[in-house]
Motif scaffolding. Structure first.
Motif, PDB file in Angstrom:
ATOM      1  N   PRO A 469       0.796  -1.239   0.000  1.00 43.89           N
ATOM      2  CA  PRO A 469       0.000   0.000   0.000  1.00 43.89           C
ATOM      3  C   PRO A 469       0.825   1.286   0.000  1.00 43.89           C
ATOM      4  O   PRO A 469       0.312   2.346  -0.343  1.00 43.89           O
ATOM      5  N   LEU A 470       2.106   1.207   0.363  1.00 47.34           N
ATOM      6  CA  LEU A 470       2.892   2.425   0.582  1.00 47.34           C
ATOM      7  C   LEU A 470       3.541   2.942  -0.705  1.00 47.34           C
ATOM      8  O   LEU A 470       3.952   2.172  -1.568  1.00 47.34           O
ATOM      9  N   VAL A 471       3.626   4.272  -0.801  1.00 46.43           N
ATOM     10  CA  VAL A 471       4.427   4.937  -1.828  1.00 46.43           C
ATOM     11  C   VAL A 471       5.219   6.053  -1.147  1.00 46.43           C
ATOM     12  O   VAL A 471       4.628   6.918  -0.505  1.00 46.43           O
ATOM     13  N   LEU A 499       3.920   8.559   1.783  1.00 46.30           N
ATOM     14  CA  LEU A 499       4.802   8.855   2.911  1.00 46.30           C
ATOM     15  C   LEU A 499       5.848   9.871   2.462  1.00 46.30           C
ATOM     16  O   LEU A 499       6.729   9.541   1.673  1.00 46.30           O
ATOM     17  N   PRO A 500       5.783  11.116   2.943  1.00 41.89           N
ATOM     18  CA  PRO A 500       6.774  12.114   2.540  1.00 41.89           C
ATOM     19  C   PRO A 500       8.118  11.878   3.226  1.00 41.89           C
ATOM     20  O   PRO A 500       8.179  11.720   4.446  1.00 41.89           O
ATOM     21  N   VAL A 501       9.185  11.816   2.417  1.00 42.28           N
ATOM     22  CA  VAL A 501      10.542  11.658   2.960  1.00 42.28           C
ATOM     23  C   VAL A 501      11.481  12.583   2.192  1.00 42.28           C
ATOM     24  O   VAL A 501      11.190  12.991   1.069  1.00 42.28           O
ATOM     25  N   LEU A 508      13.534   6.030   3.189  1.00 43.79           N
ATOM     26  CA  LEU A 508      13.263   5.402   4.492  1.00 43.79           C
ATOM     27  C   LEU A 508      13.300   3.885   4.381  1.00 43.79           C
ATOM     28  O   LEU A 508      14.118   3.224   5.014  1.00 43.79           O
ATOM     29  N   VAL A 509      12.426   3.323   3.562  1.00 44.95           N
ATOM     30  CA  VAL A 509      12.193   1.872   3.599  1.00 44.95           C
ATOM     31  C   VAL A 509      13.442   1.081   3.225  1.00 44.95           C
ATOM     32  O   VAL A 509      13.872   0.188   3.970  1.00 44.95           O
ATOM     33  N   GLY A 646       5.749   3.988   7.820  1.00 48.70           N
ATOM     34  CA  GLY A 646       6.487   3.648   6.611  1.00 48.70           C
ATOM     35  C   GLY A 646       7.106   2.264   6.673  1.00 48.70           C
ATOM     36  O   GLY A 646       7.038   1.495   5.708  1.00 48.70           O
ATOM     37  N   VAL A 647       7.683   1.929   7.821  1.00 51.19           N
ATOM     38  CA  VAL A 647       8.345   0.620   7.947  1.00 51.19           C
ATOM     39  C   VAL A 647       7.313  -0.505   7.995  1.00 51.19           C
ATOM     40  O   VAL A 647       7.532  -1.583   7.430  1.00 51.19           O
ATOM     41  N   ILE A 648       6.166  -0.266   8.629  1.00 56.41           N
ATOM     42  CA  ILE A 648       5.112  -1.296   8.664  1.00 56.41           C
ATOM     43  C   ILE A 648       4.550  -1.546   7.268  1.00 56.41           C
ATOM     44  O   ILE A 648       4.474  -2.685   6.799  1.00 56.41           O
ATOM     45  N   PHE A 649       4.157  -0.466   6.581  1.00 59.23           N
ATOM     46  CA  PHE A 649       3.476  -0.622   5.291  1.00 59.23           C
ATOM     47  C   PHE A 649       4.436  -0.819   4.125  1.00 59.23           C
ATOM     48  O   PHE A 649       4.022  -1.235   3.049  1.00 59.23           O
TER      49      PHE A 649
END
Length: 667
Positions: A469-471, A499-501, A508-509, A646-649
């Motif tokens: 699900p994450l971008v 997820l803004p990084v 992040l991931v 972020g780390v979960i998704f």
């Protein structure tokens, strides 16, 4: 008169209309909210409504009671999303969480028992359009009939298990009675959704009606009062004399997918069904096992983290160059695994997508996969064809000029990416959003050849795109805030979590994942088998072992990303040796494991004891946790909450632990 008594209640969230057929239409419309939920106020008002009906049935009014009751909603978002999760979260923060949550469950149980009794006296209908989730489905199940409007947006679910709680308002009792134990447990133990047509097919919806005739369908049901369809012989046996056998088989299957100590809710649901026929008031120990666990609080936290990411995607793009242009056309460059799946996903969300690649074979592969994916998701041949028509093969890049969003998903090579964007910039509309799906290269490096680097945003999807699900939305030092907002908004519109990084190697991931994977590979160098390592991490709570993940991602990709992210660390010996042999994992059928027909072949026996396995897992996860903390401290990601999300998704970090930083603080 009953209708007058209802009006005297001065209800805020419910309104009643008695039509000429003497049918009472009770509308749920939660005041000042776009979405209906069964909040404490809504439930209190509904309880008063039921009490008025009880008086009417007891003959305390001069006029006769209505011929039937139809519960419905006209909210565009759907029928009802179920219980107000925020109330549960507020309750979870109190010291007496177990007791106060029990009161919420018991009150709901007794209320829907009353509705079920009313349904035996007069025909009651839950008329469902849009989503009907959780407590709302439990309300519907307490009615005599469920009528579903035949639209794609109509869906049913009991998703409580995903929040670490259980459907305690009667779902565990009534859903197996209506659709049989196997279908019911498939829904309850996974929290999965069924659409209107499947609901009708499995017996959850009694009537499937187009919107234009649904009112007549309800009136006809109330007048005719047909007998409800009974369960077939096998389901009746599983609800009766073979209930223990069904319980055992379902539990055995469940144990292969979940560890009870990590996720007590699905096991508690099964126990409550077997022992008390779903009645939570008869066995407080089951409630205590589920709601007394840290899992419930952590999964509620994960739900809030998801909602926070969703809210970030609802930024209103007020940029002078973007807000005037609705997104109609998306252009994807690169028809590899990622590019192809990004294109397919965007088509599924209703967009026209052109996909560009130099290779005819690669584009053909994407088209073939799209056809297969669309046919699996939709039975309607016309729907399949219309979706496929929206995916346009594009060898020469004609779509660049038309596109509102352009996504580069080429190989992870800096020069290749720079050259692509130099060409795009000359052809693209000045308002088009330029995106790179880079997994590790800094956006500043990619944008160096652009005349206007402000337009380039990192939009990093995860594999498999259709499931993850994450971008990550990556902002460079030069990125214009308006285009960043545009990227966030676009991500939300394709139903992903943005997820803004900040732009940094691995963002992040991948930045947290690589130290974890390399730690696992160095453990192989030290003589521990991949099987023992992966089993240790899956027992700890990760959805997939680190070495199976490396095989899935590709060993060549891991080397390339590792060189960008962990430059100071030497490459693990086992990784070098395998890549020298061109054993890249699943795609070459050989990596840390042998792969046959897409399945891992594991032959090495496990050697570690439970204690050794637990200690190994704690040591392996440390680099991931430490890196997550350091990225928050460096400002790469804004907050601990966003980092945990972020780390979960993005990595699948064990949701029941609430996120790496949350776990570290509460260990």
């Amino acid at each position: 008169m009953l209708i007058d008594e209802l009006k005297n209640l001065k209800l805020k969230n419910w309104s009643a209309v008695l039509n000429e057929d003497e049918v009472l239409w009770l509308e749920l419309n939660k005041v000042h909210k776009s979405t209906n939920t069964l909040s404490s106020e809504v439930r209190e008002e509904f309880g008063k409504i039921l009490s008025i009906f009880e008086k009417g049935i007891a003959g305390k009014f001069s006029e006769k009671i209505p011929a039937g009751l139809v519960i419905h909603s006209k909210k565009r978002t759907g029928f009802c999303a179920g219980a107000d999760v925020n109330e549960f979260v507020e309750t979870a923060e109190k010291e007496n969480w177990e007791i106060s949550s029990r009161k919420i469950v018991y009150d709901g149980w007794y209320m829907f028992e009353k509705l079920e009794q009313l349904s035996k006296k007069i025909p009651t209908i839950a008329l469902v359009r849009g989503f009907c989730f959780g407590g709302a489905l439990e309300l519907a199940l307490s009615c005599r009939y469920i009528v579903a409007i035949d639209e794609e947006t109509t869906s049913f679910s009991l998703p409580e298990v995903q929040l670490g709680i259980y459907p305690g308002w009667g779902g565990i009792k009534r859903l197996p009675q209506k659709i049989g134990p196997i279908n019911a447990m498939n829904m309850m133990l996974s929290g999965s959704f069924v659409n209107a047509r499947k609901a009708y097919r499995i017996g959850l919806a009694d009537v499937l009606s187009p919107a234009r005739t649904v009112e007549n369908s309800c009136i006809r049901l109330i007048k005719n009062q047909p007998k409800k369809t009974e369960l077939n012989h096998i389901n009746r046996l599983m609800q009766g004399p073979l209930k223990k056998v069904a319980y055992f088989l379902i539990r055995r299957s469940l144990k292969k997918k979940a560890i009870e100590a990590h996720y007590p809710a699905p096991f508690g649901i099964l126990d409550l069904w077997l022992k008390q026929n779903g009645d939570p008031t008869k066995d407080e120990s089951i409630h205590s096992k589920i709601l007394g666990s840290r899992t419930a609080k952590n999964l509620l936290r994960v739900f809030l983290l998801r909602e926070k990411l969703k809210s970030l995607g609802k930024i209103n793009t007020k940029a002078k160059n973007t807000d005037q242009y609705p997104i109609k056309h998306i252009h994807v460059i690169g028809a590899g695994t990622m590019g192809g799946d990004i294109a397919i996903w965007c088509v599924l969300q209703g967009f026209i997508v052109s996909i560009q690649d130099l290779s005819v074979e690669q584009i053909a592969r994407v088209m073939k996969k799209a056809s297969r994916d669309f046919s699996r998701k939709f039975k309607n041949k016309y729907k399949q064809k219309s979706l496929l028509d929206n995916l346009i093969p594009d060898l020469i890049g004609s779509g660049v000029k038309k596109a509102d969003v352009i996504i580069e998903a080429a190989t992870e090579n800096l020069e290749v990416k720079r050259n692509i964007f130099s060409e795009i910039e000359r052809e693209a509309k000045s308002t088009a959003l330029l995106c790179s799906n880079t997994s590790s290269i800094k956006i500043e490096e990619i944008s160096k050849k652009l005349k206007d680097p402000n337009r380039l945003v990192g939009v990093h999807f995860f594999n498999p795109v259709l499931k993850m699900p994450l971008v990550e939305i990556i902002k460079s030092n030069q990125c214009d805030q308006n285009f960043l907002n545009f990227a966030m908004n676009f991500t939300s519109r394709i139903k992903k979590l943005p997820l803004p990084v900040k732009s940094s190697p691995g963002f992040l991931v991948n930045a947290v994942l690589m130290p974890y994977l390399q730690s696992a590979m160095r453990t192989v160098d030290n003589g521990i088998s991949p099987e023992d390592i992966d089993y240790a991490m899956k027992s700890w709570g990760m959805p997939m072992g680190p070495l199976e993940l490396v095989d899935t991602v590709g060993l060549d990709i891991c080397i390339a990303v590792g060189e960008t992210i962990t430059q100071s660390e030497p490459t693990p010996i086992c990784l070098e040796e395998l890549t020298q042999k061109r054993h890249f994992g699943k795609k070459t059928n050989q990596g840390f494991y042998k792969w046959e027909k897409g399945r891992k072949v594991s032959k090495t026996k496990l050697k570690l004891t439970d204690t050794e396995r637990k200690n190994l897992a704690e040591n392996l996860i440390k680099p991931l946790i430490q890196k997550t903390i350091s990225l928050v401290e460096e400002g790469i990601v804004e907050s601990e909450e966003l980092a945990d999300a972020g780390v979960i998704f993005g990595t699948g970090f064990a949701p029941f632990l609430g996120g790496p930083i949350h776990y570290h603080k509460n260990k």
